[in-house]
Design an enzyme around this catalytic site. Structure first.
Site, PDB file in Angstrom:
ATOM      1  N   GLY A   1       0.723  -1.140  -0.012  1.00 22.60           N
ATOM      2  CA  GLY A   1       0.000   0.041   0.072  1.00 22.60           C
ATOM      3  C   GLY A   1       1.064   1.344  -0.116  1.00 22.60           C
ATOM      4  O   GLY A   1       2.019   1.179  -0.115  1.00 22.60           O
TER       5      GLY A   1
ATOM      6  N   HIS B   1       5.258   0.601  19.369  1.00 27.03           N
ATOM      7  CA  HIS B   1       4.564   1.156  18.381  1.00 27.03           C
ATOM      8  C   HIS B   1       4.429   2.761  18.310  1.00 27.03           C
ATOM      9  O   HIS B   1       3.538   3.390  18.602  1.00 27.03           O
ATOM     10  CB  HIS B   1       2.886   0.882  18.968  1.00 27.03           C
ATOM     11  CG  HIS B   1       1.784   0.796  17.484  1.00 27.03           C
ATOM     12  ND1 HIS B   1       1.011   0.086  17.647  1.00 27.03           N
ATOM     13  CD2 HIS B   1       2.052   1.678  16.608  1.00 27.03           C
ATOM     14  CE1 HIS B   1       0.162   0.398  16.506  1.00 27.03           C
ATOM     15  NE2 HIS B   1       0.514   1.282  16.048  1.00 27.03           N
TER      16      HIS B   1
HETATM   17  C1  DGY Z   1      -1.712   3.874  12.994  1.00 24.50           C
HETATM   18  O1  DGY Z   1      -2.078   4.971  12.873  1.00 24.50           O
HETATM   19  O2  DGY Z   1      -2.641   3.035  12.658  1.00 24.50           O
HETATM   20  C2  DGY Z   1      -0.535   3.681  13.314  1.00 24.50           C
HETATM   21  O3  DGY Z   1      -0.472   2.093  13.713  1.00 24.50           O
HETATM   22  C3  DGY Z   1       0.101   4.385  14.220  1.00 24.50           C
HETATM   23  O4  DGY Z   1      -0.721   4.160  15.564  1.00 24.50           O
END
Ligand code: DGY
Length: 319
Positions: free
Chosen positions: A156, A286
């Protein structure tokens, strides 16, 4: 006319987003950053919008409790596996997210993890701190990016942003897999292959796919068994795309060379988890989109999603 009411699940969201919302909405901001689901559910009835950061599970129960006033849900994230989108839309509620503005930041984290894992950054630092440096010609050898084959699972916009950032490292060949070939792959001359071929041929395997029923647990023992012993595995998609125990075995038993993770299942990883003891794992909690500008942009886009929906305009990034 009174302003529409929007519930915000925490008070530490970048002010640019909150300020924008305040121009058109009356905000109920839950104090602190740790509101429980119960607190959110207690507060949500009577609100027109829900603006939130974090993986609040917006499902049937949530929507039942929120009641008929709820018109728009806006997650400050690109990923939306925490939202029951079909059910939200079935109820005529608008729902938006914040893709694109975070592509560069997430791609940068992917490249950082890839470089660190390939060149054993965590292990090097740890040996240095323990006074175990050895000046030997074959010590702490890593994997080259130059001339390598990079396989991307899910090409993507983020996958493509990662690949574009790797081009200057003189990657030999890009492979990708997914539902179908993509025109955008031509940009980097990437070849569409099956997942099995990608696993067998790649020196670097990068997961940039969202979490769906199809990708849940995609990386199991069998997947890691197919990879090269020298392979470096990167996940910046979602933790549950990988079976954590299988990854642990792959790293411990040296089925693969190393891994770099921004996401893991569960999150946060308990501090005594065995993964954190492994020298061949680079891991961050994350933080893919965690730059000052990116989080500000995400907060603004999510606020625009709310205000647009409440004014009957198309959302900036609808789901
Ligand atoms: C999202 O925005 O989905 C990323 O994983 C950052 O949190």
């Amino acid at each position: 006319m009174s302003k529409p009411k929007v519930l915000v699940n925490r008070d530490d969201i970048p002010t640019a987003g909150l300020d924008l919302l305040r121009t058109k909405c009356k905000l109920t901001i839950l104090p602190g950053s740790n509101s429980t689901r119960e607190e959110i559910l207690r507060a949500i009835p009577g609100h027109d919008g829900f603006y939130f950061f974090g993986h609040v599970n917006v499902n049937t129960d949530f929507l039942d409790i929120a009641g008929p006033s709820l018109k728009v849900i806006s997650t400050i994230s690109a990923g939306f596996d925490h939202l029951d989108v079909p059910e939200i839309k079935r109820r005529g509620i608008k729902v938006g997210h914040t893709p694109i503005v975070l592509n560069a930041a997430v791609a940068e984290i992917a490249v950082m993890l890839l470089l660190n894992a390939a060149r054993r950054a965590h292990e090097s630092r740890s040996l240095l701190e323990r006074g175990k440096v050895e000046a030997k010609p074959q010590w702490l050898l890593g994997q080259d990016i130059r001339g390598s084959t990079v396989g991307i699972v899910g090409l993507g916009m983020i996958g493509l942003a990662i690949a574009n950032r790797l081009v200057p490292f003189e990657v030999g060949r890009f492979l990708y897999t997914g539902h179908a070939p993509k025109k955008s792959a031509d940009e980097i001359g990437a070849e569409f292959v099956s997942l099995d071929d990608l696993l067998e041929l790649s020196d670097f395997v990068i997961v940039a796919t969202p979490l769906t029923i199809e990708t849940h647990g995609l990386f199991d023992d069998a997947a890691f068994d197919k990879m090269k012993k020298t392979a470096v595995f990167i996940n910046i998609g979602r933790g549950a795309v990988v079976k954590t125990d299988a990854l642990l075995r792959a790293l411990k038993e040296k089925k693969i060379f190393a891994a770099g993770l921004d996401v893991v299942d569960p999150e946060p990883l308990p501090k005594d988890h065995e993964l954190l003891t492994l020298p061949n794992l680079e891991i961050v909690p994350h933080i893919g989109s965690a730059t000052i500008k990116t989080r500000r942009d995400m907060a603004i886009v999510a606020a625009q999603n709310i205000t647009n929906a409440l004014e009957g305009k198309p959302l900036v990034y609808p789901l």
